[in-house]
Design a protein around this motif. Structure first.
Motif, PDB file in Angstrom:
ATOM      1  N   GLY A   1     102.962 -40.926  62.787  1.00  0.00           N
ATOM      2  CA  GLY A   1     102.709 -39.500  62.863  1.00  0.00           C
ATOM      3  C   GLY A   1     101.809 -39.084  64.006  1.00  0.00           C
ATOM      4  O   GLY A   1     100.976 -39.859  64.479  1.00  0.00           O
ATOM      5  N   SER A   2     102.005 -37.843  64.433  1.00  0.00           N
ATOM      6  CA  SER A   2     101.160 -37.216  65.447  1.00  0.00           C
ATOM      7  C   SER A   2     100.664 -35.900  64.874  1.00  0.00           C
ATOM      8  O   SER A   2     101.466 -35.025  64.543  1.00  0.00           O
ATOM      9  CB  SER A   2     101.958 -36.943  66.729  1.00  0.00           C
ATOM     10  OG  SER A   2     102.377 -38.133  67.339  1.00  0.00           O
ATOM     11  N   ARG A   3      99.354 -35.799  64.741  1.00  0.00           N
ATOM     12  CA  ARG A   3      98.772 -34.573  64.173  1.00  0.00           C
ATOM     13  C   ARG A   3      98.476 -33.605  65.307  1.00  0.00           C
ATOM     14  O   ARG A   3      97.672 -33.906  66.185  1.00  0.00           O
ATOM     15  CB  ARG A   3      97.496 -34.896  63.393  1.00  0.00           C
ATOM     16  CG  ARG A   3      96.857 -33.663  62.748  1.00  0.00           C
ATOM     17  CD  ARG A   3      95.669 -34.040  61.885  1.00  0.00           C
ATOM     18  NE  ARG A   3      96.076 -34.848  60.750  1.00  0.00           N
ATOM     19  CZ  ARG A   3      96.503 -34.347  59.599  1.00  0.00           C
ATOM     20  NH1 ARG A   3      96.604 -33.045  59.436  1.00  0.00           N
ATOM     21  NH2 ARG A   3      96.827 -35.163  58.614  1.00  0.00           N
ATOM     22  N   LEU A   4      99.128 -32.446  65.262  1.00  0.00           N
ATOM     23  CA  LEU A   4      98.963 -31.428  66.301  1.00  0.00           C
ATOM     24  C   LEU A   4      98.289 -30.201  65.708  1.00  0.00           C
ATOM     25  O   LEU A   4      98.725 -29.673  64.690  1.00  0.00           O
ATOM     26  CB  LEU A   4     100.313 -31.034  66.896  1.00  0.00           C
ATOM     27  CG  LEU A   4     100.285 -29.888  67.917  1.00  0.00           C
ATOM     28  CD1 LEU A   4      99.541 -30.312  69.179  1.00  0.00           C
ATOM     29  CD2 LEU A   4     101.699 -29.427  68.262  1.00  0.00           C
ATOM     30  N   THR A   5      97.229 -29.757  66.362  1.00  0.00           N
ATOM     31  CA  THR A   5      96.540 -28.529  65.966  1.00  0.00           C
ATOM     32  C   THR A   5      96.614 -27.546  67.122  1.00  0.00           C
ATOM     33  O   THR A   5      96.218 -27.869  68.240  1.00  0.00           O
ATOM     34  CB  THR A   5      95.065 -28.792  65.624  1.00  0.00           C
ATOM     35  OG1 THR A   5      95.001 -29.753  64.558  1.00  0.00           O
ATOM     36  CG2 THR A   5      94.381 -27.514  65.183  1.00  0.00           C
ATOM     37  N   VAL A   6      97.151 -26.353  66.834  1.00  0.00           N
ATOM     38  CA  VAL A   6      97.270 -25.311  67.852  1.00  0.00           C
ATOM     39  C   VAL A   6      96.293 -24.184  67.490  1.00  0.00           C
ATOM     40  O   VAL A   6      96.430 -23.544  66.441  1.00  0.00           O
ATOM     41  CB  VAL A   6      98.702 -24.757  67.944  1.00  0.00           C
ATOM     42  CG1 VAL A   6      98.789 -23.731  69.071  1.00  0.00           C
ATOM     43  CG2 VAL A   6      99.699 -25.880  68.166  1.00  0.00           C
TER      44      VAL A   6
END
Lengths: 113, 115
Positions: free
Chosen positions: B109-114
């Motif tokens: 997984g890759s956790r992306l926060t925008v």
């Protein structure tokens, strides 16, 4: 349109209990029904899968029950252990799109010691 | 464990910036997938690939594009990230649904926060 409906959203049992997670599907062309297990911080991993030519499949303490006429399948965990605490996803594929899995929304299982 | 590497594993970015997530596999599997995982929504398919340069849309493809120039790499691009794309993104691979029964092997997984 949610093609695979999973319940419950969360489940708490005591060690040794038998949690049951249910899924229902709409597409009668589905012919492959896997369950995935996911631990926190990890990707999902295949736990057990069934095809509609059998009504039940067991692997260790995990059993899938399949009811084709009702378009339902469920996961039973015998003698549950705290190490089974995880999120469980049911899924389905088939009908010309057998390379695409449609997942349920997941069930967070907690097994208390 | 299947040889799947996702990068970056964590990323914080601002609204409107482009973002590319990479999935690299060492299994030589034909099929590659990008899913996003959100609370209450489970795993939803964004895009998938059935060969080099062969891709197709999943159920939540708006705002995302993909590319696969080599068997081992599958890139997911957010051209202009929005806060609704804050999520955990999973890459998955599959050898051949007919042979493997459709088993997917997932990355971590890759956790992306925008913001």
């Amino acid at each position: 349109q949610q093609q695979v409906k999973q319940s419950p959203q969360s489940l708490i049992v005591q060690k040794g209990g038998i949690p049951i997670i249910n899924c229902a599907y709409e597409n009668t062309a589905f012919d492959y029904f896997p369950w995935y297990q996911q631990f926190p911080g990890k990707g999902p991993a295949l736990l057990i899968a069934i095809r509609p030519d059998v009504s039940e499949k067991k692997e260790g303490r995990f059993t899938i029950s399949f009811n084709k006429s009702a378009k339902q399948f469920s996961l039973h965990i015998m003698d549950s252990q705290p190490g089974d605490s995880a999120t469980y996803f049911c899924a389905a594929s088939g009908g010309g799109s057998n390379y695409k899995l449609t997942f349920g929304k997941g069930t967070l299982l907690t097994v208390n010691p | 464990d299947a040889g799947i590497t996702q990068s970056p594993r964590h990323k914080v970015t601002e609204t409107g910036t482009p973002v590319t997530l990479r999935c690299h596999q060492t299994e030589n599997h034909r099929y590659m997938y990008w899913y996003r995982q959100d609370p209450g929504h489970g795993l939803r398919l964004i895009h998938y690939s059935y060969g080099v340069k062969d891709t197709d849309k999943g159920e939540v493809s708006d705002g995302y594009s993909v590319s696969r120039s080599k068997t081992e790499d599958f890139l997911l691009t957010l051209e202009s990230a929005t806060s609704s794309q804050t999520s955990v993104y999973f890459c998955a691979i599959s050898e051949s649904p007919d042979r493997s029964g459709g088993q997917l092997f997932f990355g971590e997984g890759s956790r992306l926060t925008v913001l």
